[in-house]
Design a protein around this motif. Structure first.
Motif, PDB file in Angstrom:
ATOM      1  N   GLU A 180       0.830  -1.209   0.000  1.00  0.00           N
ATOM      2  CA  GLU A 180       0.000   0.000   0.000  1.00  0.00           C
ATOM      3  C   GLU A 180       0.860   1.252   0.000  1.00  0.00           C
ATOM      4  O   GLU A 180       1.870   1.306   0.696  1.00  0.00           O
ATOM      5  CB  GLU A 180      -0.860   0.024   1.270  1.00  0.00           C
ATOM      6  CG  GLU A 180      -2.249  -0.518   1.054  1.00  0.00           C
ATOM      7  CD  GLU A 180      -3.119  -0.273   2.267  1.00  0.00           C
ATOM      8  OE1 GLU A 180      -3.163   0.889   2.736  1.00  0.00           O
ATOM      9  OE2 GLU A 180      -3.730  -1.244   2.740  1.00  0.00           O
ATOM     10  N   PRO A 181       0.456   2.271  -0.756  1.00  0.00           N
ATOM     11  CA  PRO A 181       1.233   3.511  -0.718  1.00  0.00           C
ATOM     12  C   PRO A 181       1.063   4.226   0.621  1.00  0.00           C
ATOM     13  O   PRO A 181       0.205   3.851   1.414  1.00  0.00           O
ATOM     14  CB  PRO A 181       0.627   4.339  -1.849  1.00  0.00           C
ATOM     15  CG  PRO A 181      -0.753   3.806  -2.016  1.00  0.00           C
ATOM     16  CD  PRO A 181      -0.697   2.356  -1.651  1.00  0.00           C
ATOM     17  N   SER A 182       1.890   5.244   0.874  1.00  0.00           N
ATOM     18  CA  SER A 182       1.805   5.964   2.147  1.00  0.00           C
ATOM     19  C   SER A 182       0.493   6.738   2.239  1.00  0.00           C
ATOM     20  O   SER A 182      -0.233   6.880   1.261  1.00  0.00           O
ATOM     21  CB  SER A 182       2.991   6.914   2.292  1.00  0.00           C
ATOM     22  OG  SER A 182       2.728   8.139   1.656  1.00  0.00           O
ATOM     23  N   ASP A 183       0.203   7.240   3.431  1.00  0.00           N
ATOM     24  CA  ASP A 183      -1.054   7.975   3.678  1.00  0.00           C
ATOM     25  C   ASP A 183      -1.193   9.209   2.804  1.00  0.00           C
ATOM     26  O   ASP A 183      -2.277   9.755   2.657  1.00  0.00           O
ATOM     27  CB  ASP A 183      -1.111   8.447   5.137  1.00  0.00           C
ATOM     28  CG  ASP A 183      -1.059   7.279   6.093  1.00  0.00           C
ATOM     29  OD1 ASP A 183      -1.421   6.163   5.682  1.00  0.00           O
ATOM     30  OD2 ASP A 183      -0.639   7.491   7.246  1.00  0.00           O
ATOM     31  N   LEU A 184      -0.074   9.685   2.275  1.00  0.00           N
ATOM     32  CA  LEU A 184      -0.132  10.905   1.473  1.00  0.00           C
ATOM     33  C   LEU A 184      -0.724  10.671   0.094  1.00  0.00           C
ATOM     34  O   LEU A 184      -1.068  11.612  -0.602  1.00  0.00           O
ATOM     35  CB  LEU A 184       1.282  11.497   1.307  1.00  0.00           C
ATOM     36  CG  LEU A 184       1.664  12.578   2.299  1.00  0.00           C
ATOM     37  CD1 LEU A 184       1.913  11.971   3.659  1.00  0.00           C
ATOM     38  CD2 LEU A 184       2.896  13.299   1.827  1.00  0.00           C
ATOM     39  N   PHE A 185      -0.841   9.397  -0.300  1.00  0.00           N
ATOM     40  CA  PHE A 185      -1.370   9.076  -1.622  1.00  0.00           C
ATOM     41  C   PHE A 185      -2.788   9.614  -1.731  1.00  0.00           C
ATOM     42  O   PHE A 185      -3.673   9.239  -0.971  1.00  0.00           O
ATOM     43  CB  PHE A 185      -1.359   7.563  -1.819  1.00  0.00           C
ATOM     44  CG  PHE A 185      -1.859   7.130  -3.159  1.00  0.00           C
ATOM     45  CD1 PHE A 185      -1.030   7.154  -4.260  1.00  0.00           C
ATOM     46  CD2 PHE A 185      -3.168   6.722  -3.330  1.00  0.00           C
ATOM     47  CE1 PHE A 185      -1.489   6.767  -5.507  1.00  0.00           C
ATOM     48  CE2 PHE A 185      -3.645   6.336  -4.571  1.00  0.00           C
ATOM     49  CZ  PHE A 185      -2.804   6.366  -5.673  1.00  0.00           C
ATOM     50  N   ASP A 186      -2.991  10.511  -2.675  1.00  0.00           N
ATOM     51  CA  ASP A 186      -4.288  11.169  -2.789  1.00  0.00           C
ATOM     52  C   ASP A 186      -4.399  11.844  -4.151  1.00  0.00           C
ATOM     53  O   ASP A 186      -3.397  11.981  -4.860  1.00  0.00           O
ATOM     54  CB  ASP A 186      -4.412  12.229  -1.680  1.00  0.00           C
ATOM     55  CG  ASP A 186      -5.870  12.546  -1.344  1.00  0.00           C
ATOM     56  OD1 ASP A 186      -6.771  12.022  -2.026  1.00  0.00           O
ATOM     57  OD2 ASP A 186      -6.083  13.326  -0.400  1.00  0.00           O
ATOM     58  N   LEU A 187      -5.575  12.293  -4.489  1.00  0.00           N
ATOM     59  CA  LEU A 187      -5.758  13.060  -5.721  1.00  0.00           C
ATOM     60  C   LEU A 187      -4.899  14.309  -5.650  1.00  0.00           C
ATOM     61  O   LEU A 187      -4.827  14.952  -4.609  1.00  0.00           O
ATOM     62  CB  LEU A 187      -7.226  13.479  -5.857  1.00  0.00           C
ATOM     63  CG  LEU A 187      -8.223  12.406  -6.288  1.00  0.00           C
ATOM     64  CD1 LEU A 187      -9.611  12.997  -6.363  1.00  0.00           C
ATOM     65  CD2 LEU A 187      -7.820  11.806  -7.627  1.00  0.00           C
ATOM     66  N   GLY A 188      -4.242  14.620  -6.754  1.00  0.00           N
ATOM     67  CA  GLY A 188      -3.443  15.835  -6.797  1.00  0.00           C
ATOM     68  C   GLY A 188      -2.016  15.657  -6.307  1.00  0.00           C
ATOM     69  O   GLY A 188      -1.204  16.562  -6.421  1.00  0.00           O
ATOM     70  N   GLU A 189      -1.688  14.476  -5.723  1.00  0.00           N
ATOM     71  CA  GLU A 189      -0.325  14.264  -5.228  1.00  0.00           C
ATOM     72  C   GLU A 189       0.556  13.686  -6.340  1.00  0.00           C
ATOM     73  O   GLU A 189       0.137  12.781  -7.065  1.00  0.00           O
ATOM     74  CB  GLU A 189      -0.324  13.288  -4.041  1.00  0.00           C
ATOM     75  CG  GLU A 189      -0.793  13.894  -2.730  1.00  0.00           C
ATOM     76  CD  GLU A 189       0.179  14.919  -2.152  1.00  0.00           C
ATOM     77  OE1 GLU A 189       1.391  14.851  -2.454  1.00  0.00           O
ATOM     78  OE2 GLU A 189      -0.287  15.806  -1.410  1.00  0.00           O
ATOM     79  N   PRO A 190       1.780  14.179  -6.467  1.00  0.00           N
ATOM     80  CA  PRO A 190       2.698  13.576  -7.441  1.00  0.00           C
ATOM     81  C   PRO A 190       3.193  12.226  -6.916  1.00  0.00           C
ATOM     82  O   PRO A 190       3.499  12.098  -5.728  1.00  0.00           O
ATOM     83  CB  PRO A 190       3.841  14.583  -7.528  1.00  0.00           C
ATOM     84  CG  PRO A 190       3.766  15.391  -6.291  1.00  0.00           C
ATOM     85  CD  PRO A 190       2.377  15.309  -5.738  1.00  0.00           C
ATOM     86  N   VAL A 191       3.236  11.241  -7.822  1.00  0.00           N
ATOM     87  CA  VAL A 191       3.719   9.917  -7.404  1.00  0.00           C
ATOM     88  C   VAL A 191       4.728   9.389  -8.420  1.00  0.00           C
ATOM     89  O   VAL A 191       4.792   9.851  -9.552  1.00  0.00           O
ATOM     90  CB  VAL A 191       2.562   8.882  -7.280  1.00  0.00           C
ATOM     91  CG1 VAL A 191       1.627   9.238  -6.152  1.00  0.00           C
ATOM     92  CG2 VAL A 191       1.802   8.737  -8.590  1.00  0.00           C
ATOM     93  N   VAL A 192       5.513   8.425  -7.953  1.00  0.00           N
ATOM     94  CA  VAL A 192       6.437   7.712  -8.836  1.00  0.00           C
ATOM     95  C   VAL A 192       6.026   6.246  -8.749  1.00  0.00           C
ATOM     96  O   VAL A 192       6.021   5.677  -7.659  1.00  0.00           O
ATOM     97  CB  VAL A 192       7.897   7.883  -8.369  1.00  0.00           C
ATOM     98  CG1 VAL A 192       8.831   7.041  -9.230  1.00  0.00           C
ATOM     99  CG2 VAL A 192       8.309   9.345  -8.403  1.00  0.00           C
ATOM    100  N   VAL A 193       5.642   5.665  -9.882  1.00  0.00           N
ATOM    101  CA  VAL A 193       5.245   4.252  -9.864  1.00  0.00           C
ATOM    102  C   VAL A 193       6.309   3.443 -10.586  1.00  0.00           C
ATOM    103  O   VAL A 193       6.877   3.884 -11.583  1.00  0.00           O
ATOM    104  CB  VAL A 193       3.854   4.027 -10.511  1.00  0.00           C
ATOM    105  CG1 VAL A 193       2.753   4.437  -9.560  1.00  0.00           C
ATOM    106  CG2 VAL A 193       3.721   4.768 -11.836  1.00  0.00           C
ATOM    107  N   GLU A 194       6.595   2.258 -10.032  1.00  0.00           N
ATOM    108  CA  GLU A 194       7.593   1.390 -10.668  1.00  0.00           C
ATOM    109  C   GLU A 194       6.882   0.179 -11.243  1.00  0.00           C
ATOM    110  O   GLU A 194       6.069  -0.448 -10.549  1.00  0.00           O
ATOM    111  CB  GLU A 194       8.647   0.960  -9.639  1.00  0.00           C
ATOM    112  CG  GLU A 194       9.776   0.181 -10.291  1.00  0.00           C
ATOM    113  CD  GLU A 194      10.944  -0.075  -9.338  1.00  0.00           C
ATOM    114  OE1 GLU A 194      11.284   0.828  -8.557  1.00  0.00           O
ATOM    115  OE2 GLU A 194      11.495  -1.183  -9.392  1.00  0.00           O
ATOM    116  N   GLY A 195       7.143  -0.128 -12.502  1.00  0.00           N
ATOM    117  CA  GLY A 195       6.496  -1.270 -13.135  1.00  0.00           C
ATOM    118  C   GLY A 195       6.738  -1.272 -14.626  1.00  0.00           C
ATOM    119  O   GLY A 195       7.778  -0.804 -15.074  1.00  0.00           O
ATOM    120  N   HIS A 196       5.778  -1.783 -15.396  1.00  0.00           N
ATOM    121  CA  HIS A 196       5.980  -1.881 -16.857  1.00  0.00           C
ATOM    122  C   HIS A 196       4.648  -1.752 -17.583  1.00  0.00           C
ATOM    123  O   HIS A 196       3.580  -1.913 -16.987  1.00  0.00           O
ATOM    124  CB  HIS A 196       6.647  -3.215 -17.183  1.00  0.00           C
ATOM    125  CG  HIS A 196       5.865  -4.395 -16.686  1.00  0.00           C
ATOM    126  ND1 HIS A 196       4.849  -4.975 -17.393  1.00  0.00           N
ATOM    127  CD2 HIS A 196       5.916  -5.053 -15.492  1.00  0.00           C
ATOM    128  CE1 HIS A 196       4.327  -5.965 -16.676  1.00  0.00           C
ATOM    129  NE2 HIS A 196       4.952  -6.022 -15.520  1.00  0.00           N
TER     130      HIS A 196
END
Lengths: 252, 141, 44
Positions: B89-105
């Motif tokens: 699970e992502p951290s509590d800060l994960f929300d609409l409008g938040e910048p994220v970095v996703v790792e995958g393909h």
């Protein structure tokens, strides 16, 4: 020896350092109150933002001030062979390593609730870790069993090279894409009043603590330097004594 | 003197090893490419099913799908991509409008993520206790 | 919220400073003992 050096290396407690120590303590108590109680929580990071008030000051004071002392000391030592600056460089590096470790620990503890992980091989974190290892290397060179002049010269060269690495740390958030945010105090920064005040207070407090520690760490280095000279004198005296008694033996 | 030179070698060796390890980790991890959403879409063909990191802002959350995956949309420079995340699970800060970095393909047009890192920006905004949305999710101080 | 990360951070930093200071003081005392009294104050 300059008069500053004489004052710094004087008896182990002086009026000046006692006042500085008291100021640092009072400032620390206020920082704890500001950081943990009086300052507001942040809208996204909640209370995790409070780690910034020790993280950023440790970085500013440890990486720039303490390692800056090592840089200046190393340069002056190489140019003038000044023992004062050689010992100062050593003192700065030891305190810098302590603060650099604080930067990494508090950063990891902030990373977990914010990014979601304690550790990422992000450019900022990687370059800061490289810095820690380089200055641990500097302290290791200081402990090597070498001729004191050779040792001081090697340490000074490493003290200059290691500081160049700090430019990479500084620019890492701009040069490479990573997780770490940009400079905390910069053009784009948006920080509310009491948070900014608390951060500034943190930098002030850590500066006072650093100044106090540096004076005492310098004194220790000076005492060790003197003790080495004393033992050298003793050795020479003992050698002379031997020589004299052997001459006496021949005479008989 | 003999003992001293052995100590010197041990000290030097330990420091050199530590430095090598840190630099190795830094370089290996820098090889996991870091793209913005628009770049990742532009280079979709070349990327194939290679693992990389993609940076964007969360613009829509579709909630959890039946497979336990977290489905959301990220955007960067007007390009958007759908992300299907299975993993921690992502951290509590994960929300609409938040910048994220996703790792995958890439898997077709969907980005299959195994890790979400929330990238916080350099804004520090005082939390107002009177703000309504706050009391909803925390309750206690 | 997140106090479980904040408290250990502050404890590590300030306890770390305390331990370092204490060890510095004890190193200072033992180093001072190794040199003659007159050399502690006068440096040439």
């Amino acid at each position: 020896m300059s008069s500053i050096a004489r004052k710094l290396a004087g008896p182990s407690s002086s009026r000046g350092t006692r006042i500085l120590g008291a100021l640092a303590l009072v400032s620390t108590v206020l920082l704890l109150l500001l950081g943990l109680i009086w300052s507001p929580r942040e809208v996204d990071q909640a209370d995790a933002v409070r780690l910034m008030y020790v993280h950023v000051p440790s970085a500013v004071v440890g990486l720039y001030f303490a390692f800056g002392v090592t840089l200046v000391g190393s340069i002056v030592y190489l140019r003038k062979q000044s023992d004062f600056w050689d010992l100062m460089a050593h003192a700065g590096a030891e305190i810098g390593v302590l603060f650099c470790a604080f930067v990494l620990v508090t950063g990891a503890l902030w990373g977990r609730p914010t990014w979601g992980v304690y550790w990422e091989w992000d450019p900022r974190i990687t370059s800061t870790t490289v810095t820690l290892v380089l200055y641990l290397g500097y302290l290791a060179v200081r402990r090597m069993d070498l001729d004191p002049v050779v040792r001081s010269r090697r340490a000074a060269i490493l003290g200059i090279i290691s500081f160049a690495n700090l430019l990479i740390v500084k620019q890492s958030v701009e040069w490479w894409r990573g997780l770490h945010q940009g400079s905390t105090v910069g053009i784009d920064t948006q920080m509310d009043g009491l948070m900014f005040f608390t951060l500034a207070w943190g930098v002030l407090t850590f500066t006072l603590i650093f100044a106090w520690l540096l004076m005492h760490r310098f004194r220790l280095a000076w005492y060790e330097h003197q003790a080495a000279a004393v033992s050298l004198d003793d050795a020479i005296a003992a050698r002379r004594g031997e020589h004299r008694s052997s001459l006496a033996g021949e005479a008989i | 003197m003999k003992r001293g030179s052995t100590r010197n070698k041990v000290i030097g060796g330990v420091v050199a090893l530590a430095l090598t390890f840190v630099l190795y980790q830094g370089i290996v991890n820098a090889r996991v490419f870091f793209y913005n959403v628009d770049e990742a879409i532009a280079q979709q063909a070349e990327l194939g099913d290679r693992t990389f990191r993609m940076q964007g802002t969360v613009v829509a959350e579709s909630g959890t799908s039946e497979g336990g995956a977290l489905v959301f949309t990220v955007a960067y420079n007007d390009a958007t991509a759908q992300v299907r995340h299975v993993g921690p699970e992502p951290s509590d800060l994960f929300d609409l409008g938040e910048p994220v970095v996703v790792e995958g393909h890439w898997n077709g047009d969907v980005f299959e993520s195994s890790q979400i890192l929330v990238k916080h920006d350099e804004s520090y905004v005082e939390d107002n206790p009177n703000r309504v949305d706050y009391n909803l999710d925390t309750g206690v101080g | 919220m997140h106090w479980q990360y904040v408290i250990p951070g502050y404890v590590i930093v300030f306890a770390g400073l305390g331990v370092y200071t204490a060890s510095l003081m004890s190193r200072l005392r033992s180093a001072a003992r190794k040199i003659p009294e007159e050399k502690r104050a006068f440096l040439e």
